[in-house]
Scaffold this active site. Structure first.
Site, mmCIF file in Angstrom:
data_model
loop_
_atom_site.group_PDB
_atom_site.id
_atom_site.type_symbol
_atom_site.label_atom_id
_atom_site.label_comp_id
_atom_site.label_asym_id
_atom_site.label_seq_id
_atom_site.Cartn_x
_atom_site.Cartn_y
_atom_site.Cartn_z
ATOM 1 N N ASP A 56 0.812 -1.217 0.000
ATOM 2 C CA ASP A 56 0.000 0.000 0.000
ATOM 3 C C ASP A 56 0.847 1.269 0.000
ATOM 4 O O ASP A 56 0.486 2.279 0.587
ATOM 5 C CB ASP A 56 -0.987 -0.013 1.184
ATOM 6 C CG ASP A 56 -1.774 -1.310 1.195
ATOM 7 O OD1 ASP A 56 -2.248 -1.691 0.115
ATOM 8 O OD2 ASP A 56 -1.879 -1.957 2.250
ATOM 9 N N HIS A 100 -4.296 -2.680 -6.088
ATOM 10 C CA HIS A 100 -3.555 -1.510 -6.580
ATOM 11 C C HIS A 100 -4.548 -0.440 -7.005
ATOM 12 O O HIS A 100 -5.366 -0.655 -7.903
ATOM 13 C CB HIS A 100 -2.631 -1.911 -7.735
ATOM 14 C CG HIS A 100 -1.432 -2.682 -7.255
ATOM 15 N ND1 HIS A 100 -0.454 -3.149 -8.078
ATOM 16 C CD2 HIS A 100 -1.072 -3.031 -5.996
ATOM 17 C CE1 HIS A 100 0.471 -3.766 -7.334
ATOM 18 N NE2 HIS A 100 0.114 -3.717 -6.084
#
Ligand code: IMP
Ligand code: MG
Length: 326
Positions: free
Chosen positions: A7, A36
């Site tokens: 992340d 993503h």
């Protein structure tokens, strides 16, 4: 590749590179546990399977031989992103079945780890036992089946631009992370190349993606962790794009940043969410437009990791970026 616990904003960096550098190929490694995030104008995509370079319409999108495919999710995302005619799944990619997700969610062991519950660990176990289904065995995937390894290496021979898309962060690596609080695979640069079928001597650059603060979802140690209240105050509080869980957070850690850069041979760094630390950076596209403290922070990251920061994220859109490459 991601520097910390995932992340870091890889989706954003990859979508920028796709558009700016006109990538010919983007190869997604890893699996469905990683989301993503790609913003295109007002539209947000949280991609679990389709490569983040899809925004550039000429980019060939490939799912690596070492990847693990969740078929339903992949087919949904192919429709959502409209990439049916340019996405290929390597014939040897393995398959995550529903039973793997059930095993992942019910195993007492995995509960302690705080896995995403997508079934990635159990599917990888099955692959190691040599009993997993492969993409080539699945009727719904037949239109997409490819020999991605030949395509990628032919592309490299022809001087095409190939980006290998890492998933998760290095500190979740099965080999180098905080075991057992890790994911089911190595997440480092060498492993990304290995999953894609690219030899180490063919890799020109390893781009390490740092976020300006650190987050982690799931259990395991996290140096410098702050409380949720403090994170909210700092403007760092996030929830996971994939599972919706709260992300834990901590300030940027220079020692970890240096260690990860070194073990992965990083040649370039991207630094995302600089606007979370310094709100005046928001939307900037020139280094000169950044406030002095923000510039100092960037220079300190470079000095303490030994890696040049070439891309700086200043907002969520793929194009909210300062690009310092020549
Ligand atoms: P698994 O990968 O689902 O087995 O989960 C193992 C650990 O990795 C857990 O702490 C997850 O929260 C974490 N994890 C897996 N994928 C990601 C990701 O893409 N971003 C952040 N954390 C992840
Ligand atoms: Mg993510």
């Amino acid at each position: 590749m991601g520097a910390f616990w995932g992340d870091e904003g890889k989706g954003k960096i990859i979508s920028y590179l796709a558009l700016k550098d006109k990538l010919d190929f983007c190869v997604r490694t890893g699996s469905v546990n990683a989301a993503h995030t790609v913003w295109a104008g007002e539209r947000r995509y949280a991609l679990h399977m389709v490569p983040a370079a899809f925004l550039y319409p000429k980019c060939r999108l490939l799912i690596a031989a070492g990847a693990n495919v969740q078929v339903k999710r992949l087919l949904e995302e192919i429709e959502l992103t409209g990439v049916r005619d340019r996405l290929g799944v390597d014939m040897n990619a393995s398959i995550i079945e529903d039973k793997h997700a059930i095993q992942d969610k019910t195993s007492a062991f995995n509960k302690g780890i705080g896995t995403t519950g997508w079934g990635v660990g159990p599917a990888l176990e099955e692959r190691v036992r040599r009993t997993a289904k492969l993409a080539r065995d699945i009727p719904e995937l037949q239109p997409f089946i490819a020999d991605s390894v030949s395509e990628i290496n032919d592309g490299l021979d022809a001087g095409k631009k190939v980006l290998l898309e890492g998933t998760q962060g290095f500190l979740l690596s099965l080999f180098h992370g905080s075991y057992p609080y890790v994911t089911g695979r190595d997440t480092g640069a060498s492993a990304i190349a290995s999953e894609a079928g690219v030899g180490p001597t063919r890799v020109d650059d390893v781009i390490i993606v740092y976020k300006s603060f650190i987050t982690r979802v799931g259990a395991g140690p996290m140096p410098g962790e702050i409380s949720k209240e403090e994170a909210l105050k700092q403007g760092w509080f996030e929830t996971a794009a994939g599972t919706g869980r709260d992300r834990r957070s901590a300030p940027f850690n220079f020692d970890l940043a240096k260690k990860t850069a070194r073990i992965n041979g990083a040649t370039q760094a991207a630094l995302t969410k600089l606007d979370s630390l310094f709100p005046a950076c928001r939307g900037a596209s020139k280094f000169d437009a950044l406030p002095a403290e923000a510039k100092q922070f960037v220079r300190e990251v470079e000095r303490r990791t030994g890696v040049p920061v070439v891309l700086i994220g200043t907002g969520p859109d793929a194009l909210d970026i300062v690009d310092l490459r020549e």
